[in-house]
Design a protein around this motif. Structure first.
Motif, PDB file in Angstrom:
ATOM      1  N   LEU A 611       0.851  -1.188   0.000  1.00 16.72           N
ATOM      2  CA  LEU A 611       0.000   0.000   0.000  1.00 16.72           C
ATOM      3  C   LEU A 611       0.888   1.239   0.000  1.00 16.72           C
ATOM      4  O   LEU A 611       1.647   1.476   0.941  1.00 16.72           O
ATOM      5  CB  LEU A 611      -0.920  -0.014   1.226  1.00 16.72           C
ATOM      6  CG  LEU A 611      -1.953   1.104   1.316  1.00 16.72           C
ATOM      7  CD1 LEU A 611      -2.870   1.098   0.099  1.00 16.72           C
ATOM      8  CD2 LEU A 611      -2.782   0.957   2.596  1.00 16.72           C
ATOM      9  N   ASP A 612       0.794   2.009  -1.057  1.00 21.80           N
ATOM     10  CA  ASP A 612       1.609   3.204  -1.220  1.00 21.80           C
ATOM     11  C   ASP A 612       0.836   4.408  -0.667  1.00 21.80           C
ATOM     12  O   ASP A 612      -0.241   4.748  -1.166  1.00 21.80           O
ATOM     13  CB  ASP A 612       1.936   3.417  -2.700  1.00 21.80           C
ATOM     14  CG  ASP A 612       2.953   4.514  -2.928  1.00 21.80           C
ATOM     15  OD1 ASP A 612       2.649   5.674  -2.592  1.00 21.80           O
ATOM     16  OD2 ASP A 612       4.050   4.219  -3.444  1.00 21.80           O
ATOM     17  N   SER A 613       1.405   5.053   0.349  1.00 23.66           N
ATOM     18  CA  SER A 613       0.703   6.156   1.007  1.00 23.66           C
ATOM     19  C   SER A 613       0.566   7.376   0.098  1.00 23.66           C
ATOM     20  O   SER A 613      -0.408   8.124   0.193  1.00 23.66           O
ATOM     21  CB  SER A 613       1.440   6.544   2.294  1.00 23.66           C
ATOM     22  OG  SER A 613       2.788   6.890   2.012  1.00 23.66           O
ATOM     23  N   LYS A 614       1.539   7.583  -0.788  1.00 20.42           N
ATOM     24  CA  LYS A 614       1.467   8.739  -1.677  1.00 20.42           C
ATOM     25  C   LYS A 614       0.465   8.504  -2.797  1.00 20.42           C
ATOM     26  O   LYS A 614      -0.286   9.400  -3.168  1.00 20.42           O
ATOM     27  CB  LYS A 614       2.847   9.032  -2.259  1.00 20.42           C
ATOM     28  CG  LYS A 614       3.868   9.481  -1.208  1.00 20.42           C
ATOM     29  CD  LYS A 614       5.225   9.773  -1.837  1.00 20.42           C
ATOM     30  CE  LYS A 614       6.240  10.192  -0.774  1.00 20.42           C
ATOM     31  NZ  LYS A 614       7.581  10.463  -1.363  1.00 20.42           N
ATOM     32  N   GLU A 615       0.471   7.297  -3.348  1.00 21.90           N
ATOM     33  CA  GLU A 615      -0.458   6.975  -4.426  1.00 21.90           C
ATOM     34  C   GLU A 615      -1.878   6.746  -3.906  1.00 21.90           C
ATOM     35  O   GLU A 615      -2.859   6.881  -4.646  1.00 21.90           O
ATOM     36  CB  GLU A 615       0.008   5.723  -5.178  1.00 21.90           C
ATOM     37  CG  GLU A 615       1.323   5.879  -5.912  1.00 21.90           C
ATOM     38  CD  GLU A 615       1.180   6.685  -7.181  1.00 21.90           C
ATOM     39  OE1 GLU A 615       0.031   6.849  -7.665  1.00 21.90           O
ATOM     40  OE2 GLU A 615       2.198   7.165  -7.690  1.00 21.90           O
ATOM     41  N   GLY A 616      -1.973   6.349  -2.643  1.00 25.07           N
ATOM     42  CA  GLY A 616      -3.277   5.995  -2.101  1.00 25.07           C
ATOM     43  C   GLY A 616      -3.828   4.740  -2.743  1.00 25.07           C
ATOM     44  O   GLY A 616      -5.039   4.557  -2.866  1.00 25.07           O
ATOM     45  N   ALA A 617      -2.913   3.859  -3.166  1.00 18.58           N
ATOM     46  CA  ALA A 617      -3.310   2.649  -3.888  1.00 18.58           C
ATOM     47  C   ALA A 617      -2.258   1.567  -3.679  1.00 18.58           C
ATOM     48  O   ALA A 617      -1.155   1.832  -3.190  1.00 18.58           O
ATOM     49  CB  ALA A 617      -3.468   2.949  -5.375  1.00 18.58           C
ATOM     50  N   PHE A 618      -2.621   0.347  -4.055  1.00 14.09           N
ATOM     51  CA  PHE A 618      -1.670  -0.757  -4.019  1.00 14.09           C
ATOM     52  C   PHE A 618      -0.800  -0.714  -5.272  1.00 14.09           C
ATOM     53  O   PHE A 618      -1.289  -0.506  -6.380  1.00 14.09           O
ATOM     54  CB  PHE A 618      -2.396  -2.101  -3.944  1.00 14.09           C
ATOM     55  CG  PHE A 618      -2.939  -2.420  -2.583  1.00 14.09           C
ATOM     56  CD1 PHE A 618      -2.089  -2.842  -1.567  1.00 14.09           C
ATOM     57  CD2 PHE A 618      -4.290  -2.313  -2.317  1.00 14.09           C
ATOM     58  CE1 PHE A 618      -2.586  -3.140  -0.309  1.00 14.09           C
ATOM     59  CE2 PHE A 618      -4.791  -2.613  -1.068  1.00 14.09           C
ATOM     60  CZ  PHE A 618      -3.937  -3.020  -0.056  1.00 14.09           C
TER      61      PHE A 618
END
Length: 917
Positions: A611-618
């Motif tokens: 889970l990428d916090s910057k992308e807000g997505a997996f």
């Protein structure tokens, strides 16, 4: 690598006999074909040549009457409708040959039937003759493939290679053995050591948790009464097991991974013989009658370590078959009983509601202005429904017929509409991302915690299990039996038959229904603890893998409750799988620094995703993918037959990789599918690099020019079987049509991509616009007609309110009432449908010539004569690859069904792949 399904010697003998018979038929065909060709070449004229070829081809196809052109009245046709001249024939080839017979008769009298037309007929018949020869050759080739598979089932070649690798002191097998020994040492340090747990502490913790209020104490008393009554009734049954009971027990046991292949085969034989089945039932009833004196045999239960694709090893016991049935029966019954009792508890007021409380005045005002007799259900109600349906006690069955649910089972590829465990895990990721979109939009922040327990199965203290069961009302007689079950004497088969058994002092054995029951009973207490301490929020749990999300302050409460539970129960969190991610504008996207952060550190991962916090997505962790590319290469190199190689490829590349990238969902958008497709393409290119003119290899060529799995298999087949020019369809077409049934994971992802029409952000924007539209429509209705409900609150003014409430008040409790928000949520968590490929006239023509018997093989939805019965995957495969099949074989089937050992192939394919190392 070998299949777990080893065929009995008798089946191998039957296979050899059928292959021998096929060889005779091919020899006979070739003899007749040569005779037809010679006769045609010696024909005195072109019309006679066409007639000889027609009679020969129709005779070889089994329809000799299709070629009769004289004395028809004296012959009984094998196909009255066709011989009578039906204009409609379901088989286009037969109809064409019957037409040629009519046209040949016409050519004797009618000069308009020219020589060029006759030459066209001859060319067509010669092609048909050639296709018949190719199909016989393919039948021989397919039999050779099956023979190769059978000859390598015992894995002797693989073992020899393993010994060579060990002798050289390098290679994969040594690494695998090192990992195995390390994990075995850790397993033994847990299982054979008594945990330092005080049962009284467990009981005091549970007492304080479940008796916090009068309502919870009453619900606990009712739960205990249910469990106590079940235990008593179970213990006093005189003859609880019948032959019908044995059927569901057997089916449940066969679905587990407990039994070795040989024992599974024996168990199936039990059910086929009524007399034997009755004997088994009698023995099981005798064991049940003497439950208090049952014990394991003193010789110890054999155990083996099995490697999983994720590199972990699991320890499986190999018990006596009757003991397995005995424990399965008891375990499933207890699983169903506990699920029923816990579900009833969940439905009481002891279980806190997550739905946001709405003040009475606000509730009455909303009903008044919107003229609602009953408020609409919204997102909060749907969240509870999904949690209860998919995640609450998800491992426990609702009935004995269902059997214990597997945590890892992937289900069938085709014809299975029920959500399997892997799909349930994927749905959890869909929920998470959808919730993050909702939360960050409405509140500006979102926090996620993920964790599981370290070596949960082997480390769970027996004292904890028994204390929890006792607390919930299980009687002493059953507790004594469960203690004996848990304290099994065991020995590893690798240590030899003379190894001294050791008694288990901790942990629950793999794949037992009783183990599932015990684990879920313990973890149910954590579910309830989080519910009580975190304001009714849900702990999404799949066995010991659990997730929690929401506002940060709520997550802190939940984590404290989970930490207290773990400490009391004597289990530890798995730091490798524990982490926190913060999303949204109010967060910086990462865990806080310093010891002041109350939430656990670490990344949140699932499968190959993080889970990428910057992308807000997996996003896909490409380094982890690289490690598994090497692992897949090693596993494939251990396969000694083409068919075993395909089976391993389908399991690893097409299923394991695809599953660990997660199924697409609307909340993921098209970006996720593009990321997966690119990664799959990179994997295949890394495994099969492109060769350059100078003989070197490159892994940087565009995917469209790179090597492929089909090119690799073509080369292997050419070297081993001297078979060349195989079309792509042969590799991907189903076994029913003479194909290898290589799975193509690109197709489902790309088919689903077609169904995603808008971004997740746009979906939510449209929901808010619809809310605004509904608000103005309600306002217009109110201002025109007023409300039929009484005024919403008491005041000194006798007149009801005339000013419609504000849009801010209308949307204040969106997650409770908003239908557009609920619709958007349900849309975002939805898995896209696989958009079916369109049927072309070219394929339709070929499909019409297929044998209709293929439709009777089951519900797999494979390529068949009926388009509507085919699954989206097989429609795509059929349209993509059918042209090559037509050029090579003259139709969609590479071989007629009766000329291939299809039954043997299907039995072999049912076996699970046992991974090397």
């Amino acid at each position: 690598m070998s299949s777990a399904s080893a065929l009995p010697q008798t089946l191998k003998s039957i296979t050899a006999t059928k292959i021998k018979e096929l060889s005779k038929q091919r020899a006979l065909f070739e003899k007749r074909r040569d005779e037809i060709t010679k006769a045609a070449n010696k024909a005195p004229d072109i019309r006679t040549k066409a007639r000889i070829l027609l009679e020969g081809v129709t005779r070889l196809k089994g329809h000799p009457n299709d070629a009769l052109d004289k004395d028809d009245d004296d012959v009984e046709s094998d196909d009255p409708e066709g011989a009578a001249g039906s204009d409609e024939d379901s088989n286009g080839e037969r109809a064409g040959n019957q037409n040629i017979r009519r046209f040949l008769l016409q050519s004797r009298y009618d000069p308009s039937v020219t020589r060029s037309v006759l030459e066209e007929w001859i060319a067509r018949l010669e092609r048909e003759l050639g296709f018949l020869g190719v199909k016989h050759e393919h039948a021989t080739f397919y039999s050779d493939l099956v023979t190769e598979w059978l000859s390598n089932l015992d894995g002797r070649e693989g073992n020899e290679n393993e010994e060579k690798s060990e002798a050289s002191g390098s290679g994969f097998e040594e690494v695998g053995r090192k990992e195995m020994h390390e994990q075995r040492a850790m397993w033994e340090s847990l299982v054979f050591t008594t945990a330092d747990i005080n049962p009284d502490d467990v009981e005091r913790y549970l007492e304080s948790l479940f008796t916090r209020t009068k309502l919870s104490k009453q619900a606990l008393d009712e739960l205990r009464e249910k469990i106590k009554n079940f235990g008593t009734e179970f213990m006093t049954r005189r003859k609880p097991i019948s032959v019908d009971t044995l059927k569901w027990v057997t089916n449940a046991l066969l679905k587990s991974d407990l039994l070795a292949t040989e024992k599974a085969a024996i168990l199936k034989e039990f059910l086929r013989n009524k007399e034997v089945a009755q004997e088994v039932v009698d023995v099981l009833n005798m064991r049940l009658a003497s439950l208090d004196s049952w014990n394991w045999g003193p010789e110890g239960i054999p155990m083996e370590m099995r490697r999983q694709l994720n590199g972990k090893y699991r320890v499986f016991m190999d018990p006596d078959l009757l003991d397995s049935l005995f424990h399965q029966y008891i375990g499933v019954e207890w699983c169903v009983a506990f699920r029923g009792a816990f579900h009833a508890f969940f439905c009481t007021r002891a279980w806190k509601s997550f739905s946001r409380p709405i003040p009475k005045r606000d509730r009455e005002r909303r009903q008044y202005f919107l003229n609602e007799q009953r408020p609409q259900s919204g997102l909060d109600d749907y969240r509870k429904h999904v949690y209860q349906r998919d995640y609450f006690l998800s491992q426990l069955p609702t009935s004995v017929d269902e059997g214990v649910r597997s945590y890892d089972d992937e289900g069938n590829d085709e014809g299975n509409t029920a959500k399997n465990p892997v799909e349930t895990k994927h749905s959890l990721l869909h929920l998470l991302i959808t919730e993050s979109i909702i939360h960050t939009t409405l509140r500006g922040e979102f926090t996620v915690i993920r964790s599981d327990f370290k070596w949960f199965g082997p480390s769970l203290p027996h004292a904890t299990i028994l204390a929890v069961l006792k607390f919930f009302g299980v009687q002493k007689e059953w507790l004594d039996f469960f203690r004996v079950f848990l304290e099994a004497p065991v020995r590893f088969v690798q240590d030899g038959p003379d190894a001294t058994p050791q008694v288990r002092k901790r942990g629950i054995p793999m794949s037992y229904a009783l183990s599932t029951c015990f684990g879920e009973a313990v973890l149910f207490c954590m579910d309830y603890a989080v519910n009580q301490h975190a304001d009714g929020a849900f702990l999404y749990r799949l066995h010991d893998d659990f997730w929690f999300w929401g506002e940060e302050k709520t997550c802190v409460k939940a984590w404290k409750a989970m930490s207290q539970f773990a400490q009391v129960m004597g289990i530890e969190f798995n730091e490798e799988k524990t982490g926190t991610v913060r999303l949204g504008e109010k967060n910086d996207g990462s865990s806080k620094d310093g010891e002041s952060d109350p939430l656990p550190k670490g990344e949140i991962r699932w499968g190959f995703l993080k889970l990428d916090s910057k992308e807000g997505a997996f996003v896909i962790d490409q380094e982890q993918v690289d490690a598994h590319i090497e692992e897949l290469r090693r596993q494939l190199s251990a396969c000694k037959s083409v068919s075993a190689w395909v089976q391993a490829w389908n399991s690893y590349f097409a299923r394991f990789f695809a599953n660990n990238f997660a199924r697409p969902a609307m909340c993921f958008g098209r970006r996720h599918i593009d990321m997966v497709a690119s990664t799959l393409s990179r994997i295949e290119h890394e495994l099969f690099p492109t060769s350059t003119d100078d003989g070197a290899t490159t892994t940087t060529a565009p995917a469209s020019f790179s090597g492929s799995v089909t090119d690799y298999l073509r080369n292997v087949i050419a070297e081993r079987f001297n078979v060349h020019d195989l079309p792509d369809g042969f590799f991907y077409f189903p076994v029913e049509l003479g194909g290898l049934e290589l799975r193509n994971p690109f197709i489902p992802f790309l088919a689903m991509r077609e169904d995603i029409k808008q971004s997740p952000k746009r979906t939510l924007e449209k929901a808010f616009l619809e809310e605004e539209d509904r608000y103005h429509a309600a306002k217009e209705r109110f201002e025109k007609d007023g409300s039929s409900l009484p005024k919403p609150y008491d005041d000194d003014d006798d007149d009801a309110p005339t000013t419609f409430f504000s849009f801010e008040e209308y949307t204040r409790y969106r997650e409770v009432h908003s239908r557009p928000l609920l619709d958007a949520y349900r849309y975002l968590i939805r898995v896209p449908g696989e958009i079916g490929i369109s049927k072309t006239p070219e394929f339709q023509s070929s499909q019409a010539r297929l044998d209709e018997n293929i439709d009777k093989t089951g519900t797999r939805g494979v390529i068949s004569s009926k388009w509507q019965k085919m699954s989206p995957y097989w429609k795509w495969v059929a349209e993509l690859y059918h042209a090559g099949m037509l050029r090579k074989y003259g139709g969609l089937a590479a071989v007629d069904r009766e000329f291939m050992p299809l039954g043997v192939v299907k039995v072999l394919r049912e076996g699970k792949v046992r991974w090397q190392g």
